[in-house]
Design an enzyme around this catalytic site. Structure first.
Site, PDB file in Angstrom:
ATOM      1  N   CYS A   1       0.702  -1.148  -0.075  1.00  0.00           N
ATOM      2  CA  CYS A   1       0.008   0.000  -0.166  1.00  0.00           C
ATOM      3  C   CYS A   1       0.840   1.319   0.132  1.00  0.00           C
ATOM      4  O   CYS A   1       0.287   2.324  -0.048  1.00  0.00           O
ATOM      5  CB  CYS A   1      -0.932   0.147   1.223  1.00  0.00           C
ATOM      6  SG  CYS A   1      -2.542  -1.188   0.997  1.00  0.00           S
TER       7      CYS A   1
ATOM      8  N   HIS B   1      -2.589   6.601   4.330  1.00  0.00           N
ATOM      9  CA  HIS B   1      -3.101   5.555   3.596  1.00  0.00           C
ATOM     10  C   HIS B   1      -4.585   5.240   4.109  1.00  0.00           C
ATOM     11  O   HIS B   1      -4.698   5.143   5.299  1.00  0.00           O
ATOM     12  CB  HIS B   1      -2.085   4.389   3.765  1.00  0.00           C
ATOM     13  CG  HIS B   1      -2.732   3.067   3.275  1.00  0.00           C
ATOM     14  ND1 HIS B   1      -3.499   2.954   2.134  1.00  0.00           N
ATOM     15  CD2 HIS B   1      -2.840   2.129   3.990  1.00  0.00           C
ATOM     16  CE1 HIS B   1      -3.938   1.733   2.297  1.00  0.00           C
ATOM     17  NE2 HIS B   1      -3.433   1.064   3.275  1.00  0.00           N
TER      18      HIS B   1
ATOM     19  N   ASN C   1     -10.748   0.024   1.615  1.00  0.00           N
ATOM     20  CA  ASN C   1      -9.124   0.198   1.460  1.00  0.00           C
ATOM     21  C   ASN C   1      -8.928  -0.034   0.065  1.00  0.00           C
ATOM     22  O   ASN C   1      -9.004  -1.143  -0.564  1.00  0.00           O
ATOM     23  CB  ASN C   1      -8.662  -0.951   2.333  1.00  0.00           C
ATOM     24  CG  ASN C   1      -6.995  -0.655   2.262  1.00  0.00           C
ATOM     25  OD1 ASN C   1      -6.468  -0.326   1.479  1.00  0.00           O
ATOM     26  ND2 ASN C   1      -6.325  -1.532   3.391  1.00  0.00           N
TER      27      ASN C   1
END
Length: 312
Positions: free
Chosen positions: A108, A241, A271
Site C-alpha cells: 500500500c 493511507h 481500502n
C-alpha cells in the site's frame, strides 16, 4: 517536482456492509466501529487492474496533454497480468514509443515509491514528464467470507502527471519525499499477505499491522516536516493511507492535529490499496487553496512506509 494533473476512476458497483451481514453475519455497526467503512466499490466483470489503469489515463487525457510523457511508472500489488504490467498497457494505449516503462510494488506504499522512481529519473536527466498510475483490483484476490479482512477491500485507480519543472501556476509542488522498509520487525512479512495460489488476501496479524501503521505514519510525517524546516503548525491537511479510519484517527492524535485536517475516503471506498491516497487527492484537488500544505503518509504490508509533503 510538481503534480501537474491528477484523475481517478471508481467502478460503478457499490457494495454496502449489508452484503457482509448476509454473507458472514458481520453487522453494519460492527464494521463501522472497527474500520469506519460503510461501503466500497467493486470492479465489474471484464474490469481488472489494467483496464482501470487505461480508463483513468483516459480521464487524465481529458485534463492535460500526455503526448510528451517520457516515463511511465505503474504501481499495484494486485496485477491482472504479471508480464504485461499496467504500465505497459497504458503505454500501448497512449502509443508512445521508446520511453522507460516500469512497474513497482511495495504494497500500500507503492504510490510514493512510484513517485520516487520518477524523482530518480528526473535527477539523472532521463525524464522530465512522468505518468504515474496506481490501480488496485483487491476484490479479484479477496475472500469475502474471511471475517478478519474480507470486508475491508475496494477497487479503484488514479493517475498523476508528475513533471520536473513547473508547467503552470496551478501545479502542486512536491517539497520532499521519503520512503522506507520496516521488514526488520518480527511480523512484518506475515502481517498482511496476498498469495494468489494460496488463499488470496490474508491478515494473520492484524493487530501488529495496526500498531506499526500507527507508529510509522506519524513518524514519517514528522521526518518529512523536519526535512523541510516546518512544524506541525504548518500543516493544513494530512492524507494517510486509507486502511482503517481508526488508524487515521490515531495518526492525527499522535501528531496532535485536529480531525478537521484529516482527509479520508475510506468510509465510501474501503481500502483501495496504493490507489487510495491518489484517489483522495484527485477528489479534493479543486478544494485546496493556494499555499496549503498536505502531508501524504503511507504504510503497507511487508512492511513499507513513506511520507510526502505537497504544497498547493
Amino acid at each position: 517536482m510538481y503534480i501537474h494533473a491528477v484523475s481517478h476512476y471508481l467502478p460503478t458497483e457499490v457494495v454496502g456492509n449489508e452484503h457482509f451481514t448476509q454473507l458472514n453475519g458481520l453487522s453494519n455497526e460492527w464494521i463501522i466501529e472497527r474500520t469506519g467503512i460503510q461501503e466500497r466499490r467493486k470492479a465489474a466483470t471484464g474490469e481488472n487492474t489494467n483496464t482501470m489503469a487505461v480508463e483513468v489515463t483516459k480521464r487524465l487525457q481529458e485534463k492535460t496533454d500526455l503526448s510528451t510523457v517520457d516515463l511511465i511508472v505503474g504501481a499495484t500489488y494486485t496485477p491482472y497480468d504479471t508480464i504485461v504490467s499496467l504500465a505497459h498497457e497504458v503505454q500501448h494505449h497512449l502509443g508512445i514509443p521508446d520511453i522507460p516503462v516500469v512497474s513497482v510494488s511495495t504494497a500500500c506504499s507503492s504510490l510514493l515509491n512510484a513517485i520516487e522512481v520518477a524523482e530518480g529519473y528526473f535527477a539523472l536527466n532521463k525524464a522530465t514528464r512522468a505518468l504515474v498510475i496506481v490501480s488496485e483490483h483487491n476484490t479479484a484476490y479477496n475472500n469475502e467470507q474471511d471475517k478478519v479482512s474480507g470486508h475491508l477491500w475496494g477497487d479503484g485507480a488514479a493517475a498523476l502527471l508528475i513533471t520536473k519543472e513547473r508547467q503552470n501556476e496551478g501545479d502542486f509542488a512536491i517539497k520532499s519525499l521519503l520512503t522506507g522498509g520496516a521488514a526488520h520487525t518480527p511480523k512484518a512479512t506475515t502481517g498482511v499477505m496476498m498469495k494468489p495460489m494460496d488463499g488470496g488476501v490474508t491478515m494473520p496479524h492484524g493487530r501488529d499491522v495496526f500498531i506499526n501503521a500507527c507508529q510509522y505514519m506519524p513518524k514519517a510525517s514528522q521526518q518529512i516536516l523536519d526535512r523541510c524546516g516546518l512544524t506541525l503548525d504548518d500543516v493544513d491537511y494530512v492524507l494517510p493511507h486509507q486502511a482503517n479510519l481508526r488508524i487515521s484517527r490515531n495518526v492525527m492524535n499522535t501528531l496532535a492535529l485536529p480531525e478537521s485536517k484529516l482527509i479520508s475516503n475510506i468510509e465510501r471506498l474501503g481500502n483501495t490499496g496504493c490507489a487510495g491516497c491518489a484517489i483522495a487527492l484527485s477528489e479534493q484537488w479543486d478544494m485546496f487553496q493556494k499555499g496549503q500544505r498536505i502531508v501524504v503518509t503511507v504504510f503497507g504490508g511487508g512492511y513499507s512506509y513513506g511520507a510526502m509533503l505537497v504544497e498547493v
